[in-house]
Design an enzyme around this catalytic site. Structure first.
Site, mmCIF file in Angstrom:
data_model
loop_
_atom_site.group_PDB
_atom_site.id
_atom_site.type_symbol
_atom_site.label_atom_id
_atom_site.label_comp_id
_atom_site.label_asym_id
_atom_site.label_seq_id
_atom_site.Cartn_x
_atom_site.Cartn_y
_atom_site.Cartn_z
ATOM 1 N N ASP A 57 0.934 -1.164 -0.148
ATOM 2 C CA ASP A 57 0.058 0.009 -0.114
ATOM 3 C C ASP A 57 0.786 1.248 -0.006
ATOM 4 O O ASP A 57 1.912 1.120 0.549
ATOM 5 C CB ASP A 57 -0.803 -0.182 1.219
ATOM 6 C CG ASP A 57 -1.555 1.161 1.391
ATOM 7 O OD1 ASP A 57 -2.453 1.666 0.422
ATOM 8 O OD2 ASP A 57 -1.483 1.802 2.323
ATOM 9 N N LYS A 58 0.460 2.436 -0.649
ATOM 10 C CA LYS A 58 1.304 3.324 -0.811
ATOM 11 C C LYS A 58 1.373 4.127 0.474
ATOM 12 O O LYS A 58 2.527 4.338 1.270
ATOM 13 C CB LYS A 58 1.020 4.167 -2.106
ATOM 14 C CG LYS A 58 2.004 5.567 -2.118
ATOM 15 C CD LYS A 58 1.400 6.595 -3.273
ATOM 16 C CE LYS A 58 0.277 7.276 -2.952
ATOM 17 N NZ LYS A 58 0.626 8.302 -1.793
ATOM 18 N N THR A 59 0.391 4.827 0.794
ATOM 19 C CA THR A 59 0.160 5.747 1.844
ATOM 20 C C THR A 59 0.441 5.230 3.291
ATOM 21 O O THR A 59 -0.363 4.237 3.695
ATOM 22 C CB THR A 59 -1.066 6.699 1.649
ATOM 23 O OG1 THR A 59 -1.471 6.975 0.567
ATOM 24 C CG2 THR A 59 -1.173 7.762 2.680
ATOM 25 N N THR A 62 -2.789 1.848 -4.624
ATOM 26 C CA THR A 62 -3.373 3.061 -3.734
ATOM 27 C C THR A 62 -4.287 3.751 -4.664
ATOM 28 O O THR A 62 -4.809 3.478 -5.765
ATOM 29 C CB THR A 62 -1.947 4.323 -4.250
ATOM 30 O OG1 THR A 62 -2.576 5.207 -3.758
ATOM 31 C CG2 THR A 62 -1.672 4.455 -5.568
ATOM 32 N N GLY A 63 -5.076 4.385 -3.692
ATOM 33 C CA GLY A 63 -6.294 5.219 -4.424
ATOM 34 C C GLY A 63 -5.971 6.529 -4.803
ATOM 35 O O GLY A 63 -7.040 7.036 -5.592
ATOM 36 N N LYS A 77 -9.007 -3.446 -3.463
ATOM 37 C CA LYS A 77 -7.876 -3.729 -3.103
ATOM 38 C C LYS A 77 -7.725 -5.201 -3.054
ATOM 39 O O LYS A 77 -6.776 -5.919 -3.716
ATOM 40 C CB LYS A 77 -7.473 -3.193 -1.694
ATOM 41 C CG LYS A 77 -7.142 -1.547 -1.995
ATOM 42 C CD LYS A 77 -6.170 -1.043 -0.777
ATOM 43 C CE LYS A 77 -5.818 0.357 -0.937
ATOM 44 N NZ LYS A 77 -5.198 0.855 0.052
ATOM 45 N N ASP A 104 -1.567 -0.709 6.231
ATOM 46 C CA ASP A 104 -1.432 -0.043 7.693
ATOM 47 C C ASP A 104 -2.890 0.276 7.711
ATOM 48 O O ASP A 104 -3.331 0.803 8.822
ATOM 49 C CB ASP A 104 -0.613 0.828 7.920
ATOM 50 C CG ASP A 104 -0.993 2.124 7.010
ATOM 51 O OD1 ASP A 104 -1.613 2.164 5.993
ATOM 52 O OD2 ASP A 104 -0.535 3.156 7.902
ATOM 53 N N ASP A 142 -7.130 -1.524 4.050
ATOM 54 C CA ASP A 142 -6.114 -2.624 3.440
ATOM 55 C C ASP A 142 -6.532 -4.067 4.188
ATOM 56 O O ASP A 142 -5.972 -5.093 3.685
ATOM 57 C CB ASP A 142 -4.891 -2.325 4.150
ATOM 58 C CG ASP A 142 -4.368 -0.991 3.393
ATOM 59 O OD1 ASP A 142 -4.643 -1.008 2.067
ATOM 60 O OD2 ASP A 142 -3.508 -0.197 4.019
#
Length: 703
Positions: A381-383, A534-535, A562, A581, A585
């Site tokens: 996940d990016k963020t 990512t969104g 996801k 996190d 997710d």
């Protein structure tokens, strides 16, 4: 670590923290009289087996000295006196019931659910040896093997003593965690004074004083003071972390250089430390595929041993050697005992999970740790995972004739009174670049457009494109080059307007973690594909992917979709580890072959993951994979050591080479069986040499 770790499942008491590594090597007893079955405290059981071993060994000495076979072998005659023929039967009976009691009760508990294993084999072997010897002493038979029975039980007890010590040492990390908690705390009273109380007396809402060098007694929020806090026992990171008012600290961490006043919000079983203990304990008790294979092998070995022993007895009896038939059958049963097999997997698991916990890697599910070695795709996940999850000023630009420091002074001053995350980022960047900022007055927040204030006699506004539209302003041409580049990266752009003129602009981006690039580089070196989900908009995702050299990008993905992306990768035949996190997710973490939650994440994400990284460091993913490979190697090696020797030993025990004068005595068979246990225990201990450093990712595993 945040509240995600404080409201976890309740933990067992400290005395139960060193709970059993696994049922498969226990004897499955619940009766307190069963010294092998209930391993709630391996230290106590090690002592019990030690005591039984030494007394059995002492009682075995006269049995061996007066054994006719031993006297013939060594050419001596033991002292003769009335009743000396009763030495072996009397002492042998004591040895059988006292020294053999753990194995007899363990066999009963394996027989109750019919889960045959090592305890039934040991019990069968010593019972056959005892009955045959007793029958000989009563004149009913002619196979006296009292001395072999005595040594067999002594050697079995020695093997179990070594096992209990090894498992107890492996699980000592849990006890060490419990011992980190201070016994007393300084509670602040209503009049501002302090009183010393037991930690168990603390309640949620109490304020405690933590002095320099002391351990925090309970999880809570700092209400006064600032200090560096050593959180290595939670995160595995050796560098102290600065903590100030409004930030959380967790129980058992050490305050380094200044006093703190902490408002307690979690005590006892609700603390982060208790959650870690519970997770490690659960992981050690959960069964992996390798463990289930070991259990099935142990059960199969029971039937093989019984069959071989029966065939051996029949064959040698048909040759007219009934005494030799019994001797060989007992040796077969002894040599086939899967004692080491029961220890092979649980001990490795206990060592790896406790060791990983001390490095900030918390294994909730052993299956996840086992599966990690096969992962060929890691989906981040990016963020909040690859990035910090908070915007910072990434770039700045000013119009001709305007000094950069002047623009930052004005922008930082205006944003000083705003609580918006972007405003805080601009204010922090301005202070870092130019130092003290001027005061701002007549502050005004303009919803959807930005903020405005009076600074040094001028009117300064900071806002996005809506601010320019509202005031019918346009960005000067000399900013276009910067603005175009920022837009391509998907950065948030804020303009600085002074007295109706645009004097500069700032680009704010979610900052990539400094350690993310290293983590991805190391995964690439391990031939693992790295993907990101990512969104965020495609251009934002592409910018991060380009910076980190990510192989695949899934952008503009809705939270509920996801897990579908994970399924798509799995449908391509990939083994996927998902790292995230957030609440959104959780479904993806649950669907992935291995779910890895970043420790600062939410409760839902953590509950959905099989492995948790206590520190917000993606390099831990590489360490998990390396640990998985090292653990699996040890498991496979131990399975071969535990069961492989039977390929050679069983035929020898059955007497296949007896026609050529090569006979394997019962006592030697017991030594070989116990030696395999010792080898397995020592081999598992080599995992302690693994240098698990999440920071630089070096994991040098003993092979």
């Amino acid at each position: 670590m945040n509240e995600a770790h404080t409201r976890r499942q309740s933990t067992a008491a400290a005395d139960d923290a060193a709970a059993e590594a696994d049922d498969s090597h226990r004897g499955h007893a619940s009766d307190p009289s069963n010294d092998h079955g209930d391993h709630g405290d391996h230290g106590d059981h090690a002592a019990q087996f030690r005591d039984r071993f030494w007394l059995t060994l002492v009682l075995s000495v006269p049995v061996v000295i007066w054994a006719p076979m031993i006297q013939d072998w060594f050419g001596y005659t033991a002292p003769q006196f009335p009743g000396d023929e009763l030495i072996a039967p009397i002492l042998g009976t004591i040895i059988f019931f006292y020294g053999g009691w753990p194995f007899l009760t363990g066999a009963k508990d394996e027989a109750r659910p019919w889960q045959p294993g090592m305890m039934m084999l040991i019990a069968m072997a010593i019972t056959v040896a005892y009955v045959a010897s007793l029958a000989t002493s009563l004149g009913l038979f002619d196979t006296q093997i009292w001395w072999e029975l005595a040594l067999l039980i002594a050697i079995m007890l020695l093997g179990h003593w070594i096992e209990m010590r090894a498992v107890g040492q492996a699980q000592g990390a849990l006890s060490a965690l419990a011992e980190m908690m201070p016994d007393e705390a300084e509670r602040v009273t209503d009049d501002g004074e302090t009183e010393t109380v037991k930690v168990t007396a603390l309640e949620v809402g109490d304020v405690v004083l933590v002095r320099p060098g002391a351990r925090v007694p309970a999880d809570g929020e700092i209400v006064e003071g600032a200090a560096d806090v050593d959180e290595s026992m939670i995160t595995g990171e050796s560098t102290p972390v600065s903590r100030g008012e409004g930030e959380r600290v967790v129980a058992a961490t050490v305050v380094a250089d200044s006093s703190l006043r902490v408002k307690v919000d979690a005590v006892g079983d609700d603390t982060a430390l208790a959650g870690i203990q519970k997770m490690v304990e659960d992981a050690q008790e959960s069964k992996s595929k390798t463990q289930r294979l070991a259990d099935r092998t142990a059960a199969l070995l029971f039937y093989v041993a019984v069959a071989v022993a029966a065939i051996t007895a029949i064959v040698w009896a048909l040759t007219g050697q009934p005494d030799f038939a019994i001797n060989r059958s007992v040796t077969v049963l002894v040599i086939a005992c899967p004692h080491a097999l029961g220890l092979a997997i649980p001990l490795v698991t206990a060592i790896s999970t406790s060791k990983s916990a001390s490095s900030g890697i918390l294994v909730k599910d052993r299956l996840a740790l086992e599966a990690m070695r096969r992962v060929d795709t890691v989906l981040f996940d990016k963020t909040g995972t690859l990035t910090l999850g908070e915007h910072k000023v990434a770039d700045t630009a000013v119009t001709d004739g305007v000094e950069l420091d002047e623009m930052l002074r004005l922008a930082g001053a205006v944003e000083a009174d705003s609580e918006h995350p972007l405003a805080r980022a601009i204010h922090a960047h301005a202070r870092e670049q130019v130092g003290e900022l001027p005061s701002a007055g007549a502050f005004e927040s303009m919803t959807g457009r930005g903020v405005q204030a009076e600074v040094d006699g001028t009117t300064v506004a900071v806002g996005g494109p809506a601010l320019l539209d509202d005031r019918e302003l346009a960005a000067p041409d000399d900013l276009d080059e910067h603005l175009d580049a920022w837009r391509e990266r998907g950065a948030a752009i804020l303009y600085v307007v002074r007295d109706g003129s645009v004097i500069g602009a700032l680009a704010l981006e979610d900052q990539v973690r400094e350690v993310s690039r290293e983590a991805i580089d190391r995964l690439h070196r391990a031939n693992v594909t790295v993907a990101m989900i990512t969104g965020d908009a495609q251009q934002v995702a592409d910018a991060v992917a380009a910076e980190l050299d990510i192989d695949e990008v899934f952008a503009e993905v809705l939270p509920e979709d996801k897990d579908k992306k994970v399924a798509e990768l799995q449908d391509q035949g990939r083994s996927v580890a998902m790292v995230g996190d957030g609440i959104n997710d959780a479904p993806a973490l649950a669907r992935a072959d291995v779910g890895i939650a970043i420790g600062a994440g939410t409760d839902v994400a953590i509950e959905s993951a099989g492995i948790i990284l206590a520190a917000d460091d993606p390099r831990g993913v590489v360490a998990i994979r390396d640990l998985s490979q090292a653990t699996y190697r040890k498991m496979v090696q131990n399975l071969w050591w535990a069961a492989g020797y039977n390929i050679v030993a069983l035929p020898l025990a059955a007497g296949i080479l007896a026609p050529w004068g090569i006979i394997l005595p019962i006592a030697v068979g017991a030594i070989l069986m116990s030696t395999s246990t010792v080898v397995v225990a020592l081999n598992a201990q080599l995992l302690r040499r693994v240098e698990l450093n999440v920071g630089d990712g070096e994991l040098a595993a003993a092979s």
